[in-house]
Design a protein around this motif. Structure first.
Motif, mmCIF file in Angstrom:
data_model
loop_
_atom_site.group_PDB
_atom_site.id
_atom_site.type_symbol
_atom_site.label_atom_id
_atom_site.label_comp_id
_atom_site.label_asym_id
_atom_site.label_seq_id
_atom_site.Cartn_x
_atom_site.Cartn_y
_atom_site.Cartn_z
ATOM 1 N N GLU A 72 33.388 9.319 -50.326
ATOM 2 C CA GLU A 72 32.301 10.100 -50.720
ATOM 3 C C GLU A 72 31.004 9.575 -50.048
ATOM 4 O OE1 GLU A 72 31.902 10.740 -54.803
ATOM 5 O OE2 GLU A 72 33.648 11.792 -55.015
ATOM 6 N N GLN A 73 31.028 8.338 -49.817
ATOM 7 C CA GLN A 73 29.646 7.443 -49.663
ATOM 8 C C GLN A 73 29.696 7.344 -48.014
ATOM 9 O OE1 GLN A 73 29.875 4.159 -51.968
ATOM 10 N NE2 GLN A 73 28.378 5.033 -53.618
ATOM 11 N N THR A 74 30.742 7.390 -47.464
ATOM 12 C CA THR A 74 30.908 7.224 -46.011
ATOM 13 C C THR A 74 30.407 8.264 -45.122
ATOM 14 O OG1 THR A 74 32.291 6.296 -44.169
ATOM 15 C CG2 THR A 74 33.215 8.145 -45.542
ATOM 16 N N SER A 75 29.862 7.832 -43.948
ATOM 17 C CA SER A 75 29.617 8.977 -42.843
ATOM 18 C C SER A 75 30.783 9.673 -42.670
ATOM 19 C CB SER A 75 29.153 8.200 -41.664
ATOM 20 O OG SER A 75 27.784 7.310 -41.870
ATOM 21 N N SER A 76 30.551 10.979 -42.199
ATOM 22 C CA SER A 76 31.456 11.886 -41.618
ATOM 23 C C SER A 76 31.736 11.597 -40.059
ATOM 24 C CB SER A 76 31.355 13.385 -41.851
ATOM 25 O OG SER A 76 30.195 13.708 -40.958
ATOM 26 N N GLU A 77 32.779 11.960 -39.627
ATOM 27 C CA GLU A 77 32.880 11.732 -38.255
ATOM 28 C C GLU A 77 31.717 12.593 -37.238
ATOM 29 O OE1 GLU A 77 36.913 11.327 -36.422
ATOM 30 O OE2 GLU A 77 37.756 11.930 -37.989
ATOM 31 N N GLY A 97 28.720 -2.289 -44.012
ATOM 32 C CA GLY A 97 29.947 -1.613 -43.380
ATOM 33 C C GLY A 97 30.841 -0.709 -44.097
ATOM 34 N N GLY A 98 30.906 -0.671 -45.247
ATOM 35 C CA GLY A 98 31.821 0.495 -46.082
ATOM 36 C C GLY A 98 33.163 0.607 -45.305
ATOM 37 N N PHE A 99 33.522 1.768 -45.341
ATOM 38 C CA PHE A 99 34.762 2.164 -45.020
ATOM 39 C C PHE A 99 34.853 2.082 -43.357
ATOM 40 C CE2 PHE A 99 38.015 5.957 -44.367
ATOM 41 C CZ PHE A 99 39.236 4.860 -44.975
ATOM 42 N N GLY A 100 33.936 1.713 -42.627
ATOM 43 C CA GLY A 100 33.975 1.624 -41.249
ATOM 44 C C GLY A 100 34.006 2.698 -40.010
ATOM 45 N N VAL A 101 33.438 3.755 -40.786
ATOM 46 C CA VAL A 101 33.412 5.104 -39.777
ATOM 47 C C VAL A 101 32.369 4.770 -38.602
ATOM 48 C CG1 VAL A 101 33.133 7.685 -39.621
ATOM 49 C CG2 VAL A 101 34.468 6.434 -41.624
ATOM 50 N N ASP A 102 31.328 4.559 -39.148
ATOM 51 C CA ASP A 102 30.165 4.416 -38.141
ATOM 52 C C ASP A 102 30.474 3.301 -36.978
ATOM 53 O OD1 ASP A 102 28.178 6.234 -39.088
ATOM 54 O OD2 ASP A 102 27.886 4.873 -40.677
ATOM 55 N N CYS A 103 31.149 2.212 -37.598
ATOM 56 C CA CYS A 103 31.464 1.044 -36.439
ATOM 57 C C CYS A 103 32.604 1.353 -35.620
ATOM 58 C CB CYS A 103 31.998 -0.272 -37.347
ATOM 59 S SG CYS A 103 30.518 -1.185 -37.889
ATOM 60 N N PHE A 104 33.312 2.228 -36.179
ATOM 61 C CA PHE A 104 34.628 2.869 -35.409
ATOM 62 C C PHE A 104 33.821 3.761 -34.065
ATOM 63 C CE2 PHE A 104 37.381 6.334 -34.179
ATOM 64 C CZ PHE A 104 38.545 5.793 -33.609
ATOM 65 N N TYR A 105 32.707 4.377 -34.455
ATOM 66 C CA TYR A 105 32.250 5.140 -33.492
ATOM 67 C C TYR A 105 31.266 4.246 -32.694
ATOM 68 C CZ TYR A 105 34.558 9.236 -34.383
ATOM 69 O OH TYR A 105 35.511 10.234 -34.560
ATOM 70 N N PHE A 106 30.698 3.404 -33.033
ATOM 71 C CA PHE A 106 29.758 2.594 -32.441
ATOM 72 C C PHE A 106 30.624 1.755 -31.189
ATOM 73 C CE2 PHE A 106 26.779 1.654 -36.232
ATOM 74 C CZ PHE A 106 26.191 2.837 -36.155
ATOM 75 N N SER A 107 31.821 1.383 -31.664
ATOM 76 C CA SER A 107 33.022 0.524 -30.721
ATOM 77 C C SER A 107 33.098 1.409 -29.461
ATOM 78 C CB SER A 107 33.973 0.276 -31.429
ATOM 79 O OG SER A 107 34.885 1.278 -31.556
ATOM 80 N N LYS A 108 32.752 2.581 -29.549
ATOM 81 C CA LYS A 108 33.209 3.283 -28.325
ATOM 82 C C LYS A 108 31.992 3.352 -27.161
ATOM 83 C CE LYS A 108 35.992 6.792 -30.771
ATOM 84 N NZ LYS A 108 37.343 6.279 -30.023
ATOM 85 N N ARG A 109 30.917 2.572 -27.817
ATOM 86 C CA ARG A 109 29.710 2.730 -26.769
ATOM 87 C C ARG A 109 29.177 1.359 -26.713
ATOM 88 N NH1 ARG A 109 24.758 6.907 -26.198
ATOM 89 N NH2 ARG A 109 26.485 7.979 -25.664
ATOM 90 N N THR A 136 38.805 -1.208 -30.599
ATOM 91 C CA THR A 136 38.561 -2.591 -29.981
ATOM 92 C C THR A 136 37.212 -3.083 -30.094
ATOM 93 O OG1 THR A 136 38.290 -1.466 -27.800
ATOM 94 C CG2 THR A 136 40.379 -2.229 -28.396
ATOM 95 N N GLY A 137 36.988 -4.304 -29.937
ATOM 96 C CA GLY A 137 35.454 -4.894 -29.906
ATOM 97 C C GLY A 137 35.010 -4.923 -31.134
ATOM 98 N N ILE A 138 35.586 -4.846 -32.486
ATOM 99 C CA ILE A 138 35.097 -4.878 -33.727
ATOM 100 C C ILE A 138 35.457 -6.025 -34.496
ATOM 101 C CG2 ILE A 138 34.791 -3.762 -35.961
ATOM 102 C CD1 ILE A 138 35.602 -0.848 -34.739
ATOM 103 N N THR A 139 34.603 -6.826 -34.949
ATOM 104 C CA THR A 139 34.719 -8.092 -35.794
ATOM 105 C C THR A 139 34.482 -7.622 -37.203
ATOM 106 O OG1 THR A 139 34.313 -9.683 -34.103
ATOM 107 C CG2 THR A 139 34.179 -10.650 -36.124
ATOM 108 N N THR A 140 35.237 -7.802 -38.088
ATOM 109 C CA THR A 140 34.979 -7.525 -39.593
ATOM 110 C C THR A 140 34.773 -8.902 -40.355
ATOM 111 O OG1 THR A 140 37.638 -7.736 -39.966
ATOM 112 C CG2 THR A 140 36.513 -5.469 -39.729
#
Length: 393
Positions: A72-77, A97-109, A136-140
């Motif tokens: 519920e708290q995470t950003s939508s795609e 970071g939370g569920f990591g949706v934003d970072c997943f899309y940040f990694s595309k840029r 790729t390119g994401i460090t947790t």
């Protein structure tokens, strides 16, 4: 995190029972010994929440889901993609970071993305899911994002923060000072690690209060999806002292409907008023949240019906960031005129009107739906008015 949940047989069971009543499943139980029924129900409930909000996760095999509150708290795609479109650079850190949706899309840029999460189990889940998503390119990092920043000498092109709106003692909160982390309190330190900061806040945050609590605000994005405001996105730039731009967007399957203005310009603008003319215009929810009511009239050469009605009119059909209607009739509001209209089914909207939609439906026995639209509002002469309209394509 229970790795046994990723067992192919358990994953198949979860997939097969997405439409099963979880209450029945809880009573019946499951055939597995290394995973509890409660754990499986959590996976089913969370995955179902992702079907439309996070379809990439839903469609990827062996995704591990946290509890539904994290979903519920995470950003939508949709909103994550929009936020990513506003950014550029090499490195970005998400300190919440939370569920990591934003970072997943940040990694595309961005080539370097750092995801910080205080909840160790959630951090493990995110790390696993990124592998499944081939990110790729994401460090947790398991731990507090602020502490990570204090311990690292690195600086970043962008810093992203989505403060938690759940306070240990106050419950659900909306003021920035009550959220975790307290961004206004740590703002100068955050600027020492990045000159550009993006903050996501609840759409319920008052824009004026938020603007006063923060410094160096350059742009505020009001992000709506299908006319429902989902997020306020604040762009801060170190040293910026200019006018704040309000950027509204309503994202639909067909287009991104945008409208922008400067807050100072809105404060200095004056609208012209008119009775209902040929066409009626209703701004989308993002514009209504932005407060740019005079700028809509000024930029688009429209007349307002009343200072507080936030409905617009003119004689021409124009492109508009909201709904457009052809006015069929405009009448003073009274029982006689309502009887004359004789409408039994219509879509009803009220703007600056003393009665609610529910009260009007009950009072005049009008069912919801159909192709007719009734607007109950107040005009510039303080006259309560009924506007019968049909929707323009």
């Amino acid at each position: 995190m229970n790795p046994s949940i990723l067992n192919p047989d358990i994953q198949a069971f979860i997939e097969q029972h997405l439409d099963t009543d979880v209450a029945i499943l809880a009573l019946k139980g499951t055939p597995f010994t290394d995973v509890s029924t409660a754990e499986i129900i959590t996976q089913i409930a969370a995955k179902k929440r992702c079907k439309h909000k996070l379809s990439t996760w839903f469609d990827t095999t062996a995704i591990y889901y946290p509890n539904t509150l994290n979903i519920e708290q995470t950003s939508s795609e949709v909103t994550a993609k929009y936020k990513t479109s506003l950014l550029s650079g090499t490195s970005i850190i998400d300190i919440t970071g939370g569920f990591g949706v934003d970072c997943f899309y940040f990694s595309k840029r961005f080539a370097e993305v750092t995801h910080c999460e205080t909840n160790a189990v959630l951090s493990e889940i995110v790390t696993h899911n990124y592998k499944q998503l081939h990110a790729t390119g994401i460090t947790t990092y398991k731990g507090d994002g602020l502490e990570y920043l204090k311990d690292t000498p690195k600086t970043f092109d962008w810093l992203y923060v989505d403060p938690s709106r759940r306070h240990d003692t106050k419950g659900k909160v909306f003021f920035l000072k009550d959220c975790l982390p307290n961004v206004p309190e740590h703002l100068e330190f955050l600027f020492s690690r990045s000159k550009r900061i993006m903050i996501k806040t609840s759409p319920l945050l008052d824009i004026s209060i938020g603007s006063n609590a923060l410094k160096h605000v350059k742009t505020i994005h009001i992000v709506a999806v299908n006319n429902d405001v989902k997020e306020l996105v604040w762009i801060l730039e170190a040293g910026y002292t200019g006018a704040i731009t309000m950027a509204t967007v309503n994202i639909t399957a067909h287009q991104n409907m945008t409208f922008s203005f400067e807050r100072e310009a809105e404060a200095q603008s004056v609208s012209n008023y008119s009775p209902p003319l040929t066409y009626l215009y209703e701004p989308n929810a993002a514009i209504l949240k932005s407060g740019g009511f005079h700028q809509v009239a000024t930029q688009l050469h429209l007349f307002k019906l009343h200072q507080h009605s936030h409905l617009y009119t003119n004689t021409n059909l124009i492109a508009f960031p909201g709904r457009r209607f052809k006015i069929e009739q405009s009448l003073a509001y009274n029982k006689k005129n309502m009887k004359r209209l004789g409408i039994t089914k219509a879509n009803i909207t009220t703007r600056n009107f003393p009665e609610t939609v529910q009260q009007l439906r009950k009072k005049y026995k009008i069912k919801d739906g159909g192709d007719l639209y009734l607007f109950f509002t107040t005009d510039s002469n303080a006259t309560k008015r009924i506007i019968l309209a049909s929707k323009c394509a």
